[in-house]
Design a protein around this motif. Structure first.
Motif, PDB file in Angstrom:
ATOM      1  N   GLY A 132       3.820  41.305 -27.264  1.00  0.00           N
ATOM      2  CA  GLY A 132       5.203  41.253 -27.712  1.00  0.00           C
ATOM      3  C   GLY A 132       6.205  40.916 -26.633  1.00  0.00           C
ATOM      4  O   GLY A 132       7.416  40.926 -26.886  1.00  0.00           O
ATOM      5  N   ILE A 133       5.741  40.605 -25.426  1.00  0.00           N
ATOM      6  CA  ILE A 133       6.640  40.269 -24.319  1.00  0.00           C
ATOM      7  C   ILE A 133       6.477  38.788 -23.994  1.00  0.00           C
ATOM      8  O   ILE A 133       5.390  38.340 -23.622  1.00  0.00           O
ATOM      9  CB  ILE A 133       6.334  41.122 -23.070  1.00  0.00           C
ATOM     10  N   ARG A 134       7.532  38.017 -24.137  1.00  0.00           N
ATOM     11  CA  ARG A 134       7.479  36.583 -23.889  1.00  0.00           C
ATOM     12  C   ARG A 134       7.610  36.310 -22.390  1.00  0.00           C
ATOM     13  O   ARG A 134       8.495  36.840 -21.715  1.00  0.00           O
ATOM     14  CB  ARG A 134       8.585  35.866 -24.660  1.00  0.00           C
ATOM     15  N   GLU A 135       6.722  35.469 -21.857  1.00  0.00           N
ATOM     16  CA  GLU A 135       6.700  35.155 -20.429  1.00  0.00           C
ATOM     17  C   GLU A 135       6.759  33.636 -20.243  1.00  0.00           C
ATOM     18  O   GLU A 135       6.291  32.882 -21.097  1.00  0.00           O
ATOM     19  CB  GLU A 135       5.427  35.692 -19.787  1.00  0.00           C
ATOM     20  N   PRO A 136       7.311  33.174 -19.110  1.00  0.00           N
ATOM     21  CA  PRO A 136       7.416  31.733 -18.881  1.00  0.00           C
ATOM     22  C   PRO A 136       6.088  31.116 -18.454  1.00  0.00           C
ATOM     23  O   PRO A 136       5.225  31.784 -17.888  1.00  0.00           O
ATOM     24  CB  PRO A 136       8.454  31.632 -17.754  1.00  0.00           C
ATOM     25  N   LEU A 137       5.937  29.844 -18.715  1.00  0.00           N
ATOM     26  CA  LEU A 137       4.777  29.088 -18.258  1.00  0.00           C
ATOM     27  C   LEU A 137       4.984  28.666 -16.798  1.00  0.00           C
ATOM     28  O   LEU A 137       6.110  28.680 -16.297  1.00  0.00           O
ATOM     29  CB  LEU A 137       4.570  27.848 -19.134  1.00  0.00           C
ATOM     30  N   PRO A 138       3.905  28.284 -16.105  1.00  0.00           N
ATOM     31  CA  PRO A 138       4.023  27.902 -14.691  1.00  0.00           C
ATOM     32  C   PRO A 138       4.636  26.515 -14.508  1.00  0.00           C
ATOM     33  O   PRO A 138       3.961  25.524 -14.239  1.00  0.00           O
ATOM     34  CB  PRO A 138       2.571  27.951 -14.193  1.00  0.00           C
ATOM     35  N   LEU A 139       5.941  26.455 -14.655  1.00  0.00           N
ATOM     36  CA  LEU A 139       6.675  25.197 -14.548  1.00  0.00           C
ATOM     37  C   LEU A 139       6.612  24.650 -13.123  1.00  0.00           C
ATOM     38  O   LEU A 139       6.685  25.396 -12.150  1.00  0.00           O
ATOM     39  CB  LEU A 139       8.125  25.440 -14.947  1.00  0.00           C
ATOM     40  N   ASP A 140       6.486  23.319 -13.013  1.00  0.00           N
ATOM     41  CA  ASP A 140       6.408  22.693 -11.690  1.00  0.00           C
ATOM     42  C   ASP A 140       7.076  21.323 -11.735  1.00  0.00           C
ATOM     43  O   ASP A 140       6.666  20.457 -12.509  1.00  0.00           O
ATOM     44  CB  ASP A 140       4.945  22.547 -11.259  1.00  0.00           C
ATOM     45  N   HIS A 150       0.843  -1.199   0.000  1.00  0.00           N
ATOM     46  CA  HIS A 150       0.000   0.000   0.000  1.00  0.00           C
ATOM     47  C   HIS A 150       0.885   1.259   0.000  1.00  0.00           C
ATOM     48  O   HIS A 150       0.754   2.145   0.844  1.00  0.00           O
ATOM     49  CB  HIS A 150      -0.949   0.033   1.188  1.00  0.00           C
ATOM     50  N   PHE A 151       1.757   1.300  -1.000  1.00  0.00           N
ATOM     51  CA  PHE A 151       2.716   2.403  -1.120  1.00  0.00           C
ATOM     52  C   PHE A 151       2.811   2.824  -2.578  1.00  0.00           C
ATOM     53  O   PHE A 151       2.787   1.989  -3.488  1.00  0.00           O
ATOM     54  CB  PHE A 151       4.098   1.965  -0.627  1.00  0.00           C
ATOM     55  N   SER A 152       2.948   4.120  -2.810  1.00  0.00           N
ATOM     56  CA  SER A 152       3.124   4.619  -4.170  1.00  0.00           C
ATOM     57  C   SER A 152       4.067   5.818  -4.157  1.00  0.00           C
ATOM     58  O   SER A 152       4.192   6.539  -3.151  1.00  0.00           O
ATOM     59  CB  SER A 152       1.784   5.001  -4.805  1.00  0.00           C
ATOM     60  N   PHE A 153       4.718   6.028  -5.294  1.00  0.00           N
ATOM     61  CA  PHE A 153       5.647   7.137  -5.470  1.00  0.00           C
ATOM     62  C   PHE A 153       5.470   7.698  -6.875  1.00  0.00           C
ATOM     63  O   PHE A 153       5.247   6.951  -7.832  1.00  0.00           O
ATOM     64  CB  PHE A 153       7.098   6.663  -5.294  1.00  0.00           C
ATOM     65  N   GLY A 154       5.573   9.011  -6.995  1.00  0.00           N
ATOM     66  CA  GLY A 154       5.483   9.622  -8.316  1.00  0.00           C
ATOM     67  C   GLY A 154       6.370  10.846  -8.422  1.00  0.00           C
ATOM     68  O   GLY A 154       6.638  11.532  -7.428  1.00  0.00           O
ATOM     69  N   ALA A 155       6.828  11.114  -9.634  1.00  0.00           N
ATOM     70  CA  ALA A 155       7.612  12.320  -9.924  1.00  0.00           C
ATOM     71  C   ALA A 155       7.122  12.873 -11.255  1.00  0.00           C
ATOM     72  O   ALA A 155       6.852  12.113 -12.188  1.00  0.00           O
ATOM     73  CB  ALA A 155       9.102  12.004  -9.991  1.00  0.00           C
ATOM     74  N   ALA A 156       6.985  14.180 -11.333  1.00  0.00           N
ATOM     75  CA  ALA A 156       6.449  14.780 -12.557  1.00  0.00           C
ATOM     76  C   ALA A 156       7.082  16.136 -12.822  1.00  0.00           C
ATOM     77  O   ALA A 156       7.458  16.864 -11.894  1.00  0.00           O
ATOM     78  CB  ALA A 156       4.932  14.933 -12.460  1.00  0.00           C
ATOM     79  N   ILE A 157       7.187  16.454 -14.097  1.00  0.00           N
ATOM     80  CA  ILE A 157       7.593  17.775 -14.577  1.00  0.00           C
ATOM     81  C   ILE A 157       6.448  18.282 -15.444  1.00  0.00           C
ATOM     82  O   ILE A 157       6.107  17.664 -16.451  1.00  0.00           O
ATOM     83  CB  ILE A 157       8.886  17.704 -15.398  1.00  0.00           C
ATOM     84  N   ARG A 158       5.835  19.384 -15.026  1.00  0.00           N
ATOM     85  CA  ARG A 158       4.650  19.874 -15.722  1.00  0.00           C
ATOM     86  C   ARG A 158       4.903  21.243 -16.356  1.00  0.00           C
ATOM     87  O   ARG A 158       5.629  22.066 -15.827  1.00  0.00           O
ATOM     88  CB  ARG A 158       3.469  19.989 -14.751  1.00  0.00           C
ATOM     89  N   ASN A 159       4.269  21.436 -17.512  1.00  0.00           N
ATOM     90  CA  ASN A 159       4.202  22.743 -18.171  1.00  0.00           C
ATOM     91  C   ASN A 159       5.559  23.266 -18.626  1.00  0.00           C
ATOM     92  O   ASN A 159       5.876  24.444 -18.467  1.00  0.00           O
ATOM     93  CB  ASN A 159       3.534  23.777 -17.245  1.00  0.00           C
ATOM     94  N   LEU A 160       6.348  22.403 -19.220  1.00  0.00           N
ATOM     95  CA  LEU A 160       7.602  22.830 -19.843  1.00  0.00           C
ATOM     96  C   LEU A 160       7.289  23.217 -21.285  1.00  0.00           C
ATOM     97  O   LEU A 160       6.897  22.377 -22.092  1.00  0.00           O
ATOM     98  CB  LEU A 160       8.626  21.695 -19.806  1.00  0.00           C
ATOM     99  N   GLY A 161       7.430  24.496 -21.603  1.00  0.00           N
ATOM    100  CA  GLY A 161       7.079  24.913 -22.955  1.00  0.00           C
ATOM    101  C   GLY A 161       7.323  26.385 -23.186  1.00  0.00           C
ATOM    102  O   GLY A 161       8.049  27.047 -22.435  1.00  0.00           O
ATOM    103  N   THR A 162       6.695  26.910 -24.218  1.00  0.00           N
ATOM    104  CA  THR A 162       6.910  28.299 -24.595  1.00  0.00           C
ATOM    105  C   THR A 162       5.664  28.851 -25.274  1.00  0.00           C
ATOM    106  O   THR A 162       4.832  28.098 -25.794  1.00  0.00           O
ATOM    107  CB  THR A 162       8.110  28.410 -25.556  1.00  0.00           C
ATOM    108  N   GLN A 163       5.555  30.168 -25.264  1.00  0.00           N
ATOM    109  CA  GLN A 163       4.460  30.827 -25.969  1.00  0.00           C
ATOM    110  C   GLN A 163       4.688  30.768 -27.479  1.00  0.00           C
ATOM    111  O   GLN A 163       5.798  30.958 -27.964  1.00  0.00           O
ATOM    112  CB  GLN A 163       4.356  32.286 -25.537  1.00  0.00           C
ATOM    113  N   LEU A 164       3.611  30.511 -28.194  1.00  0.00           N
ATOM    114  CA  LEU A 164       3.645  30.588 -29.649  1.00  0.00           C
ATOM    115  C   LEU A 164       3.306  31.997 -30.110  1.00  0.00           C
ATOM    116  O   LEU A 164       3.759  32.446 -31.167  1.00  0.00           O
ATOM    117  CB  LEU A 164       2.658  29.579 -30.248  1.00  0.00           C
ATOM    118  N   SER A 165       2.479  32.673 -29.327  1.00  0.00           N
ATOM    119  CA  SER A 165       2.163  34.079 -29.566  1.00  0.00           C
ATOM    120  C   SER A 165       2.004  34.752 -28.220  1.00  0.00           C
ATOM    121  O   SER A 165       1.610  34.118 -27.243  1.00  0.00           O
ATOM    122  CB  SER A 165       0.875  34.232 -30.393  1.00  0.00           C
ATOM    123  N   THR A 166       2.352  36.036 -28.142  1.00  0.00           N
ATOM    124  CA  THR A 166       2.364  36.754 -26.871  1.00  0.00           C
ATOM    125  C   THR A 166       1.235  37.785 -26.822  1.00  0.00           C
ATOM    126  O   THR A 166       0.651  38.138 -27.848  1.00  0.00           O
ATOM    127  CB  THR A 166       3.705  37.460 -26.655  1.00  0.00           C
TER     128      THR A 166
END
Length: 327
Positions: A200-208, A181-197
């Protein structure tokens, strides 16, 4: 073959994590991607990446949760946000074979109707503000008790004449041992980039980048869940804080706690606490339940129903209703 697949997934995951070490989660765009996608996880405090009962309805949190789903499983979540904002999630799954699954999902947030005014206050019409994301995911077995998954999101926001779109990828690994009755997980979410802003100001996505575990200790009445989130961004100060919080206070803000109590096979009570949400929403110096989640889950014939409420202190709370079934 299985060993090679396991090593490949783990190596790519580690290299991916190393490449993110210099990136920060300081972002004001697409924050709806951080909203917990179902009432089950929300009642436990938020985006847990190692839930023992993690499934396809949570593949936005960890794509590896998708493994084990079957054809025709669908879920829908309705979120009653503050003011006139409404949010919803829907997921569906398809089984390629016993060890390979595909998932599709939509996340939508509407902020309500707004009026457009000119500089003199004259009304020029109404407009809607929305955020939406279309997701596709794939998960596979990589070893005994281990699964891995990836997801791709096409994101779009529209606020009157201001519009932006982006492409993001997420990945995760998941281990589940039923006997222990044990579990483990690891994740990387929202790695990416804007296609349009927006302007005109490019901002990062909420990486986690997150790590989580769940465990039901022997002779203990609850299954406990613990997740470390935003490991890519140590500084967890909130709006208005000009200096980083103290070491232990800052570390605690990275933590999500949860506990699930089972009353038979078909009724569950869940409790959770998210320290960062508490700091964001507290209105008093003493503890006022901001950041606390509570919920119930039960089964009615072929429907699995989960309901949660997360306190935002005196400003109110957010209620989620999730329904899962197999078509």
């Amino acid at each position: 073959m299985k060993e090679s697949k396991t090593l490949l997934f783990l190596s790519l995951f580690c290299l991916w994590g190393i490449s993110l070490s210099a990136q920060s989660d300081v972002s004001t765009i697409f924050r709806f991607l951080d909203v917990t996608p179902n009432a089950n996880a929300s009642a436990l405090g938020g985006n847990h990446t190692g839930l023992f009962e993690g499934d396809y309805s949570s593949f936005h949190i960890n794509p590896a949760y998708l493994y084990g789903s079957v054809n025709g499983q669908v879920s829908a979540t309705f979120v009653n946000l503050l003011a006139d904002s409404k949010m919803g999630f829907t997921n569906g799954t398809f089984q390629i074979n016993e060890n390979n699954q595909i998932g599709l999902g939509i996340r939508f947030l509407g902020y309500g109707d707004f009026k457009t005014l000119d500089k003199d206050g004259n009304e020029l019409g109404d407009f809607n503000a929305i955020d939406i994301s279309f997701s596709g995911a794939y998960a596979t077995k990589i070893a005994t008790n281990w699964s891995g998954g990836v997801a791709l999101d096409l994101i779009h926001s529209s606020y009157e004449q201001y519009k932006s779109s982006a492409l993001a990828v997420s990945g995760g690994i998941y281990y589940k041992n039923i006997e222990e009755h044990f579990s483990f997980g690891a994740a990387i979410r929202n790695l990416g980039t804007q296609l349009s802003t927006y302007a005109g100001i490019r901002e990062p996505l909420p990486l986690d980048v997150s790590l989580g575990i769940s465990k039901k200790p022997e002779n203990f009445p609850a299954e406990l869940s613990f997740t470390l989130r935003r490991l890519n961004d140590w500084d967890m100060r909130i709006v208005g804080e000009t200096k980083p919080p103290g070491f232990f206070d800052n570390a605690f803000r990275h933590v999500i706690f949860g506990g699930k109590f089972d009353f038979g096979d078909d009724f569950h009570v869940r409790l959770g606490y998210n320290r960062y949400l508490h700091e964001l929403n507290k209105t008093k110096e003493n503890f006022d339940f901001a950041g606390v989640g509570i919920g119930v889950g039960f089964t009615v014939k072929e429907l699995i129903i989960d309901i949660s409420r997360n306190s935002y202190s005196e400003t109110g709370g957010v209620v989620q209703l999730s329904i899962k079934t197999t078509l």
